[in-house]
Design an enzyme around this catalytic site. Structure first.
Site, mmCIF file in Angstrom:
data_model
loop_
_atom_site.group_PDB
_atom_site.id
_atom_site.type_symbol
_atom_site.label_atom_id
_atom_site.label_comp_id
_atom_site.label_asym_id
_atom_site.label_seq_id
_atom_site.Cartn_x
_atom_site.Cartn_y
_atom_site.Cartn_z
ATOM 1 N N ASP A 311 -2.788 38.163 -41.424
ATOM 2 C CA ASP A 311 -3.992 38.545 -42.140
ATOM 3 C C ASP A 311 -4.404 39.891 -41.555
ATOM 4 O O ASP A 311 -4.917 39.974 -40.441
ATOM 5 C CB ASP A 311 -5.075 37.493 -41.918
ATOM 6 C CG ASP A 311 -6.434 37.908 -42.463
ATOM 7 O OD1 ASP A 311 -6.545 39.032 -43.002
ATOM 8 O OD2 ASP A 311 -7.389 37.134 -42.319
ATOM 9 N N LYS A 337 -12.142 46.773 -48.215
ATOM 10 C CA LYS A 337 -12.474 47.151 -46.843
ATOM 11 C C LYS A 337 -11.841 48.500 -46.475
ATOM 12 O O LYS A 337 -12.054 49.009 -45.374
ATOM 13 C CB LYS A 337 -12.003 46.075 -45.864
ATOM 14 C CG LYS A 337 -12.735 44.740 -45.989
ATOM 15 C CD LYS A 337 -12.197 43.732 -44.991
ATOM 16 C CE LYS A 337 -13.019 42.452 -44.986
ATOM 17 N NZ LYS A 337 -12.915 41.678 -46.224
ATOM 18 N N CYS A 477 -17.350 33.283 -42.295
ATOM 19 C CA CYS A 477 -16.178 32.526 -42.767
ATOM 20 C C CYS A 477 -15.280 32.107 -41.610
ATOM 21 O O CYS A 477 -14.055 32.048 -41.759
ATOM 22 C CB CYS A 477 -15.394 33.324 -43.805
ATOM 23 S SG CYS A 477 -16.275 33.584 -45.355
#
Length: 540
Positions: A311, A337, A477
């Site tokens: 990730d 992002k 998250c």
């Protein structure tokens, strides 16, 4: 209404809320907040835990984060920061005009106003970056001059749209040093990229596929993740395990820093390990995981055939990412992002592996031949891009990469390392604040998550917002990680190359004022009794 929150100790995710009406008399407001703080004090994290973390001076677990050389020395002078200057102090000022939103102003009530007396201090780029005019102009040009569906169109608009869309794929491939443009699959974001791989490997529900060359997971196979992962790198693998009977294992987060425990990881890797998926950079802790060591362990005799996914949401926008040098099989990244529009991201995967995976969505674009009793599929990347793609968003991603590349990723990274260290050290000087992740002096990503005994993160974010300071508050998250660290929520300030030293200073000033305000309500400095209305942070 103002919502003042306090953690319920019986359930780390349950928040007890007390709503109070805004009153013109600040003394009345003080009484109401005193009632709320009586709850907050009872449910604050124990100060002994805070002290233990604050006294930690070194990472007890492996990390690729390295000590950094810094001219900062705040041991003796509490005002050291006033004379401190960044080495590349011209970077952020040189790009500020490219981001019109950063000139936003607020009035005394915290509302957006063209004649406001407070400026926006945007410290939430880990959630989404702001967009330069180079990107928004590219979107406008596409819609005004090239809007058409891509691929197979016989007219000039379609050819132009296709050229711009596929050119964006080339830019992404070059940006991360992919071996081939065919290794770049456009997705809606990193979440879809991870789910794409997870769904593809589990679509047979653990049964052997008809194509003997197709990759799949089955009962007894092991998937290894870490406790520090974003939910988008946890939940899809839980679903895979439920669907296939595979076993999901995780590396526990260090209870002090949350860092990656290589020893624990090594114990989890074995002959049944078929897939490993971990963060490159933590979106809470800011630590940079030791990817080289992780790859070495997985590629050893223990699990040489296991596939590895990163990730890379918090690394691709901030540092050079060379997928060939990393030695992994997949990376997932988001565009929003990286100064690109929302709704676009990408999956990178080795071409041979992508072509051995089943598509996870069916429709136009992804087929080779369609018959009434079966279909065959196009090679990657088309087999994973069913339907009309996010054309404008992909073009915007290409424009963002052009913009970033023109500045220089090395320059951006070096600047952010220094600015992040400055932010970390300034937070260290704030009484009652505990910063999560690597200690002072260890390289971290350009973000700091923190907690304080004085105020709940949600309330802190609300008060800072009134002062024009935008941070993130919540579990980001990452609920399992927060539980491992002993919290349910944290506040997070995150930086990008358009942030300045002054942004950090204004944030710290607003933070200190807010904490002082809440501290006075707790009795440390009772401004209510002294009649000093100016001691209050304005609310609305």
């Amino acid at each position: 209404n103002i919502t003042i929150s306090a953690l319920n100790p019986e359930s780390p995710y349950l928040v007890h809320k007390l709503n109070i009406f805004t009153m013109s008399n600040k003394q009345t407001l003080t009484i109401a907040l005193h009632l709320s703080l009586s709850l907050a004090a009872a449910f604050s994290p124990p100060s002994a835990y805070h002290a233990a973390i604050r006294q930690s001076s070194a990472l007890p677990v492996a990390s690729s984060s390295t000590p950094i050389t810094s001219p900062i020395n705040n041991d003796d002078d509490p005002l050291w920061w006033k004379d401190f200057q960044l080495n590349d102090s011209t970077l952020a000022p040189s790009v500020l005009n490219d981001f019109p939103i950063l000139s936003t102003q607020f009035d005394k009530d915290g509302k957006i106003s063209q004649d406001g007396n407070k400026r926006l201090v945007y410290l939430d780029s880990a959630a989404t970056s702001q967009k330069p005019t180079a990107v928004t102009d590219a979107l406008t040009r596409y819609y005004e001059h090239a809007n058409s569906n891509v691929h197979r169109g016989a007219h000039a608009l379609s050819r132009e749209a296709t050229e711009q869309y596929e050119s964006a794929r080339d830019k992404v491939a070059s940006f991360i040093n992919a071996n081939s443009r065919n290794e770049i699959v456009f997705t809606s974001g990193a979440t879809e990229a991870i789910n794409l791989v997870a769904m593809s490997l589990s679509h047979t529900c653990g049964r052997a596929p008809s194509n003997a060359r197709e990759l799949y997971l089955q009962e007894g196979d092991e998937i290894v993740i870490s406790e520090a992962e974003h939910h988008s790198n946890i939940v899809p693998w839980q679903m895979v395990a439920q669907r296939t009977g595979a076993i999901l294992k995780y590396v526990p987060a260090c209870s002090i820093t949350g860092g990656f425990d290589l020893d624990a990881f090594k114990e989890l890797i074995g002959p049944n390990t078929k897939f490993v998926s971990v963060q490159h950079v933590s979106n809470v802790l800011g630590n940079i995981n030791p990817i080289e060591s992780i790859v070495t362990i997985v590629r050893s005799d223990a699990a040489p055939g296991a596939k590895i996914m990163l990730d890379a949401c918090q690394s691709v926008p901030h540092m050079n990412v060379d997928v060939q040098a990393l030695g992994v099989d997949f990376i997932a990244a988001s565009g929003h992002k990286l100064c690109a529009p929302t709704g676009i991201g990408f999956l990178w995967g080795k071409e041979s592996i992508l072509n051995s995976m089943a598509p996870y969505k069916g429709g136009g674009e992804m087929i080779d031949e369609v018959y009434m009793d079966h279909s065959t599929y196009a090679p990657a990347p088309s087999r994973f891009e069913a339907g009309t793609p996010a054309i404008a968003q992909a073009i915007g991603l290409g424009a963002a990469i052009d913009y970033i590349t023109n500045i220089g990723m090395d320059r951006i990274h070096d600047y952010e390392v220094e600015l992040a260290d400055y932010l970390r050290r300034r937070l260290e000087d704030v009484d009652g604040v505990t910063v999560l992740g690597p200690p002072v002096g260890v390289e971290r990503a350009a973000l700091c998550a923190f907690v304080t005994e004085a105020v709940h993160p949600s309330d802190l974010g609300t008060f800072l917002d009134v002062e024009g300071v935008a941070i993130r508050a919540g579990h980001h998250c990452c609920q399992p990680l927060h539980r491992a660290l002993g919290y349910s929520h944290s506040a997070r300030a995150s930086l990008y190359f358009y942030n300045t030293k002054e942004d950090v200073d204004d944030f710290i000033k607003a933070l200190e004022d807010t904490l002082k305000f809440f501290g006075s309500l707790g009795g440390e400095d009772d401004a209510a009794e002294s009649g000093d209305d100016d001691a209050f942070v304005p609310l609305f």
